[in-house]
Write an enzyme that holds these catalytic residues in place. Sequence first.
Site, mmCIF file in Angstrom:
data_model
loop_
_atom_site.group_PDB
_atom_site.id
_atom_site.type_symbol
_atom_site.label_atom_id
_atom_site.label_comp_id
_atom_site.label_asym_id
_atom_site.label_seq_id
_atom_site.Cartn_x
_atom_site.Cartn_y
_atom_site.Cartn_z
ATOM 1 N N CYS A 115 -41.934 5.397 -29.274
ATOM 2 C CA CYS A 115 -42.892 5.765 -30.328
ATOM 3 C C CYS A 115 -42.942 7.269 -30.582
ATOM 4 C CB CYS A 115 -44.289 5.266 -29.975
ATOM 5 S SG CYS A 115 -44.325 3.488 -29.785
ATOM 6 N N HIS A 263 -48.953 8.582 -35.030
ATOM 7 C CA HIS A 263 -48.091 7.419 -34.860
ATOM 8 C C HIS A 263 -48.948 6.171 -35.031
ATOM 9 C CE1 HIS A 263 -45.843 4.211 -33.161
ATOM 10 N NE2 HIS A 263 -46.549 4.171 -32.047
ATOM 11 N N ASN A 293 -46.728 -1.677 -36.241
ATOM 12 C CA ASN A 293 -46.246 -0.527 -35.472
ATOM 13 C C ASN A 293 -44.718 -0.522 -35.539
ATOM 14 O OD1 ASN A 293 -45.343 1.142 -33.401
ATOM 15 N ND2 ASN A 293 -46.953 0.561 -31.975
HETATM 16 O O1 UT7 Z 1 -46.979 2.216 -29.951
HETATM 17 C C1 UT7 Z 1 -46.902 2.429 -28.576
HETATM 18 C C2 UT7 Z 1 -48.226 2.563 -27.983
HETATM 19 N N1 UT7 Z 1 -48.937 1.322 -28.044
HETATM 20 C C3 UT7 Z 1 -50.244 1.332 -28.108
HETATM 21 O O2 UT7 Z 1 -50.834 2.370 -28.177
HETATM 22 C C4 UT7 Z 1 -50.957 0.008 -28.056
HETATM 23 C C5 UT7 Z 1 -52.217 0.162 -27.265
HETATM 24 N N2 UT7 Z 1 -52.910 -1.083 -27.006
HETATM 25 C C6 UT7 Z 1 -53.427 -1.868 -27.964
HETATM 26 O O3 UT7 Z 1 -53.249 -1.608 -29.132
HETATM 27 C C7 UT7 Z 1 -54.293 -3.032 -27.561
HETATM 28 O O4 UT7 Z 1 -54.498 -3.007 -26.171
HETATM 29 C C8 UT7 Z 1 -53.739 -4.419 -28.000
HETATM 30 C C9 UT7 Z 1 -53.819 -4.574 -29.489
HETATM 31 C C10 UT7 Z 1 -52.312 -4.569 -27.535
HETATM 32 C C11 UT7 Z 1 -54.542 -5.545 -27.365
HETATM 33 O O5 UT7 Z 1 -55.906 -5.404 -27.714
HETATM 34 P P1 UT7 Z 1 -57.041 -5.488 -26.597
HETATM 35 O O6 UT7 Z 1 -58.307 -5.320 -27.285
HETATM 36 O O7 UT7 Z 1 -56.692 -4.486 -25.526
HETATM 37 O O8 UT7 Z 1 -56.917 -6.971 -26.080
HETATM 38 P P2 UT7 Z 1 -56.536 -7.516 -24.605
HETATM 39 O O9 UT7 Z 1 -55.092 -7.269 -24.301
HETATM 40 O O10 UT7 Z 1 -57.556 -7.035 -23.634
HETATM 41 O O11 UT7 Z 1 -56.750 -9.081 -24.810
HETATM 42 C C12 UT7 Z 1 -58.039 -9.621 -25.066
HETATM 43 C C13 UT7 Z 1 -57.903 -11.121 -25.232
HETATM 44 C C14 UT7 Z 1 -57.162 -11.790 -24.095
HETATM 45 O O12 UT7 Z 1 -57.772 -13.051 -23.866
HETATM 46 P P3 UT7 Z 1 -58.834 -13.229 -22.661
HETATM 47 O O13 UT7 Z 1 -58.079 -12.876 -21.417
HETATM 48 O O14 UT7 Z 1 -59.951 -12.282 -22.952
HETATM 49 O O15 UT7 Z 1 -59.204 -14.671 -22.766
HETATM 50 C C15 UT7 Z 1 -55.781 -12.008 -24.661
HETATM 51 O O16 UT7 Z 1 -55.115 -13.102 -24.083
HETATM 52 O O17 UT7 Z 1 -57.170 -11.409 -26.427
HETATM 53 C C16 UT7 Z 1 -56.092 -12.295 -26.105
HETATM 54 N N3 UT7 Z 1 -54.979 -11.989 -27.004
HETATM 55 C C17 UT7 Z 1 -54.851 -12.539 -28.217
HETATM 56 N N4 UT7 Z 1 -55.595 -13.445 -28.889
HETATM 57 C C18 UT7 Z 1 -55.193 -13.785 -30.116
HETATM 58 C C19 UT7 Z 1 -53.956 -11.117 -26.795
HETATM 59 N N5 UT7 Z 1 -53.170 -11.107 -27.888
HETATM 60 C C20 UT7 Z 1 -53.698 -11.971 -28.773
HETATM 61 C C21 UT7 Z 1 -53.326 -12.376 -30.060
HETATM 62 N N6 UT7 Z 1 -54.108 -13.277 -30.692
HETATM 63 N N7 UT7 Z 1 -52.248 -11.876 -30.688
#
Ligand code: UT7
Length: 336
Positions: A115, A263, A293
């Site tokens: 990135c 980014h 992204n």
């Molecule tokens: O470009 C390089 C750098 N990258 C970044 O900067 C990305 C940084 N991180 C993020 O953008 C976020 O952490 C994400 C968008 C990847 C994830 O968002 P989050 O708010 O951190 O969600 P999480 O990973 O904590 O997941 C929350 C819940 C989980 O379910 P439980 O365990 O709470 O039941 C996941 O299984 O959301 C679930 N989940 C989804 N649900 C529906 C994860 N992905 C999905 C999905 N659809 N696509």
Amino acid sequence: MYHSKIAGLGYYVPENIVTNDDLSKKIDTNDEWIQERTGIQERRHIVKGDGNTTTSMGVKAAKIAIERSGVAKEDIDFIVFATLSPDYYFPGPGVLVQRDLGLNTVGALDIRNQCSGFVYALSIADQYIKTGMYKNILIIGSEVHSTGLDMTTRGRGVSVIFGDGAGAAIISREEDSNKGILSTHLHSEGQYAEELIVKAPGMGGRWVTDIIADNDPNDESYFPYMNGQFVFKNAVVRFSEVIMEGLKASNLDVSDINMLIPHQANLRISQFIQQKFKLTDDQVYNNIQKYGNTTAASIPIALTEAWEQGKIKSGDLVVLAAFGSGFTWGSVVIRW
Ligand code: UT7
């Protein structure tokens, strides 16, 4: 010492639009979750047979950047190509661009900073121009993510985020020392290399010992892994730090920023930075809603769009900032 400027910009994205609803037909996900957590509404994915590859999209973006720069192809001295998704394992796409654009036998450097790739590429180009070694450098950030994502529910935390696309710029010598790239700032922290990673194929024996024998389609090491929350927390800290580092290097302050192009990792990250620095909507450009992204392509696509829309004018202070796998992060401060 010479100075460098962005003399021309271009971008290309595949025509095929993939909405959140399209993804929810294959993966247990939904539009509401994706929009709320990332801001993404749709992204572009290449389609088999449409001719799009990381290189060919980069070439399309480059043609536009070259034309807008007014620099003749024969006067391009060097190529820097940033991607994590090359057409071939080797050689990298830089040489393919040299071939496909019919450039002179100039050097072609491939860089792997995910990135942060475009920010690293700009910094490299800036150094070559500063020393006087080169006058015009083509830099490209391009990615095809869609063919390498885990499009099952197992991969939903990653696969809904990434999109395909390319951006390019011509970096040229600037005679006015008050204009152009003021400074670039690069960082890395390999301690967290495994927090955002595609582990295979790798030939160092760390994850796989034999590319063919170990090529199990169910092997998750071939898909991107991301510790999302950990990456998010590091991103907001490093984005803030490296923007301030860039401003301080030229005795500038946040209030001097006319346009911040972060980014496009997650709309929530951009909004956090915007609020922290008390910037208005006009001072930050986001397009993750349309493209997802696109890693090394995200900054040049956003920068080109902002410029095309007249949001960047001569004399403006433009700040680019990136954070991603490695971890790597960086910023570029430009007086347009
Ligand atoms: O470009 C390089 C750098 N990258 C970044 O900067 C990305 C940084 N991180 C993020 O953008 C976020 O952490 C994400 C968008 C990847 C994830 O968002 P989050 O708010 O951190 O969600 P999480 O990973 O904590 O997941 C929350 C819940 C989980 O379910 P439980 O365990 O709470 O039941 C996941 O299984 O959301 C679930 N989940 C989804 N649900 C529906 C994860 N992905 C999905 C999905 N659809 N696509």
